[in-house]
Each structure stands twice: as C-alpha cells, then as structure tokens.
Scaffold this motif. Structure first.
Motif, PDB file in Angstrom:
ATOM      1  N   CYS A   1     -12.130  -0.524 -26.772  1.00  0.00           N
ATOM      2  CA  CYS A   1     -13.339   0.270 -26.552  1.00  0.00           C
ATOM      3  C   CYS A   1     -13.428   0.668 -25.078  1.00  0.00           C
ATOM      4  O   CYS A   1     -13.371  -0.193 -24.194  1.00  0.00           O
ATOM      5  CB  CYS A   1     -14.568  -0.535 -26.965  1.00  0.00           C
TER       6      CYS A   1
ATOM      7  N   SER B   1     -16.633   5.145 -35.369  1.00  0.00           N
ATOM      8  CA  SER B   1     -17.570   6.188 -34.935  1.00  0.00           C
ATOM      9  C   SER B   1     -16.877   7.537 -34.998  1.00  0.00           C
ATOM     10  O   SER B   1     -15.657   7.624 -35.062  1.00  0.00           O
ATOM     11  CB  SER B   1     -18.056   5.915 -33.513  1.00  0.00           C
TER      12      SER B   1
ATOM     13  N   HIS C   1     -15.087  -0.584 -35.216  1.00  0.00           N
ATOM     14  CA  HIS C   1     -16.209   0.344 -35.131  1.00  0.00           C
ATOM     15  C   HIS C   1     -15.670   1.730 -35.457  1.00  0.00           C
ATOM     16  O   HIS C   1     -14.792   2.227 -34.767  1.00  0.00           O
ATOM     17  CB  HIS C   1     -16.825   0.300 -33.734  1.00  0.00           C
TER      18      HIS C   1
ATOM     19  N   ARG D   1     -19.493  -0.352 -38.885  1.00  0.00           N
ATOM     20  CA  ARG D   1     -18.717  -1.467 -38.335  1.00  0.00           C
ATOM     21  C   ARG D   1     -18.236  -2.353 -39.468  1.00  0.00           C
ATOM     22  O   ARG D   1     -18.943  -2.568 -40.439  1.00  0.00           O
ATOM     23  CB  ARG D   1     -19.566  -2.326 -37.404  1.00  0.00           C
TER      24      ARG D   1
ATOM     25  N   GLU E   1     -13.547  -7.049 -35.246  1.00  0.00           N
ATOM     26  CA  GLU E   1     -14.584  -6.043 -35.482  1.00  0.00           C
ATOM     27  C   GLU E   1     -13.992  -4.660 -35.263  1.00  0.00           C
ATOM     28  O   GLU E   1     -13.329  -4.417 -34.256  1.00  0.00           O
ATOM     29  CB  GLU E   1     -15.763  -6.259 -34.534  1.00  0.00           C
TER      30      GLU E   1
ATOM     31  N   GLU F   1     -24.720   0.582 -38.352  1.00  0.00           N
ATOM     32  CA  GLU F   1     -23.603   1.340 -37.802  1.00  0.00           C
ATOM     33  C   GLU F   1     -22.387   1.182 -38.691  1.00  0.00           C
ATOM     34  O   GLU F   1     -22.334   0.316 -39.546  1.00  0.00           O
ATOM     35  CB  GLU F   1     -23.265   0.837 -36.395  1.00  0.00           C
TER      36      GLU F   1
END
Length: 178
Positions: free
Chosen positions: A48, A131, A129, A110, A127, A108
């Motif tokens: 990230c 997006s 994500h 996730r 994890e 979200e």
C-alpha cells in the motif's frame, strides 16, 4: 457452446487458484482467538503506497479481536501517533464469508484471512484491499507480547515473498509503551 466450456473451466480454475494462494488456519477456534484479550501488531509487510510512506514512523499498536454471535469479526485498533503523541482508534467490521478464517469487509472491499495462529502467542493475518484506484495487500504479525521471537520473525519473513511482497515493504514495529 462446447468450445466455451473449456474456457469457463479455465477461468474457474484460475479463480480457485487465486483464492488458494492465501493459506488459512483450518478449523479456526474463535473462542481461543479472543480468550487472552489483547494482540499487538508487531510487524507488517504491505504494498500500500500510504503505508509505505508512513511505515518508518509507525509503532506497535494494540488490537482487540472479537466475534459477533453470527460469526462476524470486529477488530478495534489503537495506533500510537508519533507526531502528536496521541493515539488513533479504528474499528473495523468483517463479515463471515462462510469459510472458516475468511472475512469480508463490511464497509469496504477488503478480504481478511487468518492464515495461521497458535492462539496463545501469534496470529498471521493477510488482508487484501480491492479498491478502484490501487489494490493492495498486507501481511500482519500479531503477537500476545510486544517482543517477537527470532523464530517467529523468520517464519513471518518467509511468508512475505510467497504473497508477492518484498522485504523493503516490511516494518518491524518498535514498542510503543502506550
């Protein structure tokens, strides 16, 4: 129609393989996860971009994991902020996916996988994500104590490249004392 069947089978196989890339704790015992209370986030590896900019100023945080009666996972995190000598609190809710150890973010996009835990000393979480802008992933090492044994740290570091991450994306979080 018959020509489409092999293509469909190949797509399904790829999807199954993508999910299989994240090994999970079999038969996750949620009572044991919550039994001893607090976890410490002691190491993180993530691609990230926000994390990578902030990682050198981060300290170990505390996490309290609880499970709702219907099986959903709630995580409360307290992150010490170096800048203002304060703490930032976060609450995350993950819905049970139907597969033990796999949870999906309620607000979200996730995915959270409990990859491995011995319940009394450590847990390794993955994890992802998803997006629109920048998909990212993180491996987190949670421990019951803020100190990490060299063997456990080695185990965690060996997982990093298997998840497509590199060592320069890793931060060993120093103790916060808060």
């Amino acid at each position: 129609m018959t020509a489409a069947l092999p293509s469909l089978a190949l797509v399904l196989l790829c999807l199954l393989q993508a999910e299989a890339q994240v090994p999970m704790q079999l038969h996750l015992d949620t009572k044991k996860v919550t039994a001893q209370g607090v976890w410490h986030v002691t190491a993180i590896a993530s691609n990230c971009s926000i994390f990578l900019k902030m990682k050198d100023g981060m300290k170990s945080s505390m996490a309290i994991i609880s499970f709702m009666p219907e099986g959903d996972l709630a995580m409360k995190l307290v992150w010490p902020l170096q800048v203002m000598d304060k703490c930032q609190k976060f609450e995350l809710l993950f819905q049970q996916s139907g597969q033990a150890g796999h949870y999906v973010g309620a607000q979200e996009k996730r995915d959270l996988h409990v990859m491995e835990t011995d319940y009394s000393d450590y847990a390794i979480l993955h994890e992802a994500h998803h997006s629109k802008g920048e998909p990212s992933m993180a491996l987190q090492l949670l421990t019951r104590e803020q100190d990490v044994s060299p063997q456990l740290l080695q185990k965690f570091m060996e997982l990093i490249p298997t998840m497509g991450l590199t060592e320069d994306m890793l931060v060993l979080l120093p103790k916060s004392g808060k």
